[in-house]
Design an enzyme around this catalytic site. Structure first.
Site, mmCIF file in Angstrom:
data_model
loop_
_atom_site.group_PDB
_atom_site.id
_atom_site.type_symbol
_atom_site.label_atom_id
_atom_site.label_comp_id
_atom_site.label_asym_id
_atom_site.label_seq_id
_atom_site.Cartn_x
_atom_site.Cartn_y
_atom_site.Cartn_z
ATOM 1 N N GLU A 287 6.446 -7.006 -8.633
ATOM 2 C CA GLU A 287 6.614 -8.416 -8.984
ATOM 3 C C GLU A 287 5.734 -8.822 -10.166
ATOM 4 O OE1 GLU A 287 5.321 -10.405 -5.433
ATOM 5 O OE2 GLU A 287 6.950 -9.628 -4.204
ATOM 6 N N PRO A 288 5.865 -8.161 -11.310
ATOM 7 C CA PRO A 288 4.994 -8.543 -12.424
ATOM 8 C C PRO A 288 5.396 -9.893 -13.018
ATOM 9 C CG PRO A 288 6.590 -6.926 -13.165
ATOM 10 C CD PRO A 288 6.809 -7.104 -11.681
ATOM 11 N N GLY A 289 4.412 -10.681 -13.393
ATOM 12 C CA GLY A 289 4.681 -11.940 -14.087
ATOM 13 C C GLY A 289 4.001 -11.895 -15.439
ATOM 14 N N CYS A 360 -8.972 -37.173 -22.162
ATOM 15 C CA CYS A 360 -10.274 -37.794 -21.934
ATOM 16 C C CYS A 360 -11.063 -37.100 -20.837
ATOM 17 C CB CYS A 360 -10.075 -39.263 -21.614
ATOM 18 S SG CYS A 360 -9.224 -40.037 -22.978
ATOM 19 N N GLU A 361 -11.400 -35.846 -21.058
ATOM 20 C CA GLU A 361 -12.244 -35.081 -20.142
ATOM 21 C C GLU A 361 -13.005 -34.060 -20.965
ATOM 22 O OE1 GLU A 361 -11.241 -33.533 -16.474
ATOM 23 O OE2 GLU A 361 -9.456 -34.750 -16.175
ATOM 24 N N TYR A 389 1.779 -18.667 -17.408
ATOM 25 C CA TYR A 389 0.961 -19.710 -16.785
ATOM 26 C C TYR A 389 0.472 -20.736 -17.811
ATOM 27 C CZ TYR A 389 1.146 -16.138 -13.186
ATOM 28 O OH TYR A 389 1.586 -15.211 -12.280
#
Ligand code: LLP
Length: 431
Positions: A287-289, A360-361, A389
């Protein structure tokens, strides 16, 4: 097109000094003009080259590469992979709907993982005829049996076992230890398979394991499969013959290096699995992503401002943590390169800068204290290895519409997801 023998792990290069960075045959400057920024750009050639690496390395045995949809769930990418023989690993009813939309024929090559499947998700998967449920608890197996009985559809399942194997990666993406929420304690699996054998609506089809993500060494994969193989042998002696072993995903890439031999990495991984499988004659699923899509993609951003605060220089781009959260969430490293490098006189010296977004972080950064070739407002920069991702974990934080996505096929580029509009963002809300 990316060649599998190419030592450069990425399909992005400068055709000559001073030219704009290209994705295969397409200039990223031209893409920014056509589609604006922030923009995700992916190379179809590289994704397929990576898929072929796995298919070739496992050619000696019955196998199926089930791409982990969560890494990048763009419909066009799912379709591309399905057309080239891939199956899919899904973790939600939503991801199943994506497979159905992109490649309905591939639904028979779907495995369904995840610790919290709902009855509605199970029903949809049963009715569409997926290959296998990777079941993560006894309670889930009970629910699966009940739904299977209700619809009179036999459910093929694999227990996802937790092998208690340590793999060196970021703690948020490590899953193979008993202290993690994933899988069923491998010591309990035998009894559960035996119990399930009494239920005519359950078919013990396989066994699965997934020890984590961004794992660079092949050793822990081998260790996990060795434990699984032992259990498969024990079960077979008890008359429970499993047809498949699902080794999960997790093979890592090198986010730092300009040189990375992906083919050698896949061969090493396949050899570790082969060795651990011993004389298992059934089918191997993987199951490679990340390995398939990460290095095929960049996030293209434009520099809005360059400013100094005290001793620090900040390069502020139009992309932010809502577009690519990996640096903020996992302290992840992404190479950042200017799309066009200035050459000759006036090229300027590299500077130590923070590359940040407009959110704003203070956690909204792509790089801290990074040496970067000089850039000015209006310049384009590319954040590398952002194909996995990246978009998949994006959000609308700060009411920022999500980026557009482009797929490059050789010398051509096409929009595979348009930029979100303000109407898209506001439409679910009620005043
Ligand atoms: N199979 C299962 C059951 C998984 O949970 C995962 C990933 C995969 C396969 C694919 O793993 P891969 O080959 O992509 O490593 N958001 C994190 C990664 C989370 C991985 C979650 N599970 C990141 O950005 O690094």
């Amino acid at each position: 097109m990316a060649q599998t023998s190419n030592p450069s792990p990425r399909p992005f290069s400068y055709p000559q000094p001073g030219a704009a960075l290209h994705c295969d045959g397409v200039s990223l400057e031209s893409l920014a003009r056509r589609f604006d920024t922030p923009l995700y750009v992916y190379s179809a050639g590289q994704i397929l080259a990576r898929l072929r690496l796995f298919q070739q390395a496992l050619a000696g045995r019955d196998h199926l590469v089930c791409y982990a949809v969560k890494a990048n769930s763009a419909l066009a990418i799912l379709k591309l992979l399905a057309q080239n023989g891939a199956g899919f690993d899904i973790v939600s009813g939503g991801e199943l709907q994506r497979v159905l939309a992109a490649a309905p024929d591939a639904v028979s090559r779907v495995v369904f993982s995840g610790v919290g499947k709902t009855a509605a998700e199970i029903d949809l998967a049963l009715k569409t005829g997926i290959l296998q449920f990777n079941v993560e608890s006894e309670a889930e197996l009970k629910l699966l049996a009940a739904r299977a009985r209700k619809f009179k559809i036999r459910a093929r399942f694999a227990l996802r076992v937790n092998p208690d194997v340590f793999a060196d990666t970021h703690p948020y993406i490590s899953t193979g230890l008993r202290e993690h929420k994933f899988g069923i304690d491998i010591r309990l699996a035998r009894a559960i398979y035996k119990e399930a054998a009494n239920d005519r609506w359950l078919e013990a089809h396989g066994i699965s394991v997934h020890i984590g993500s961004q794992i660079r060494s092949a050793v822990p994969f081998g260790a996990a499969i060795e434990r699984v193989s032992k259990l498969v042998q024990q079960l077979s002696r008890k008359g429970i013959a499993l047809q498949s072993i699902d080794a999960g995903g997790g093979l890592g890439i090198d986010y730092h290096a300009g040189v990375f031999d992906a083919a050698a990495k896949v061969e090493e991984y396949a050899a570790a699995l082969e060795h651990a499988l011993g004389d298992f004659k059934g089918r191997l699923l993987i199951e490679p992503g990340r390995f398939l899509v990460a290095q095929a993609g960049v996030l293209l951003a434009r520099v809005l401002y360059v400013k100094r605060n005290g001793k620090k220089t900040f390069v502020i781009t139009d992309a932010a943590m809502n577009d690519l959260i990996r640096p903020a969430l996992y302290q992840a490293w992404h190479e950042i390169v200017p799309v066009r490098t200035r050459i000759g006189k006036g090229a300027g010296k590299p500077r130590i800068v923070d590359v940040v977004g407009p959110v704003c972080e203070s956690g909204d950064f792509f790089a801290r204290d990074r040496k970067l070739a000089p850039v000015e407002p209006g310049d384009l920069v590319a954040l590398l290895d952002a194909g996995a991702y990246g978009m998949a974990q994006s959000s609308n934080y700060n009411t920022r519409p999500r980026a557009a996505e482009v797929l490059v096929e050789g010398n051509k580029a096409r929009l595979i997801r348009r930029r979100e509009s303000m109407e898209d963002l506001l439409s679910p809300e009620v005043l």
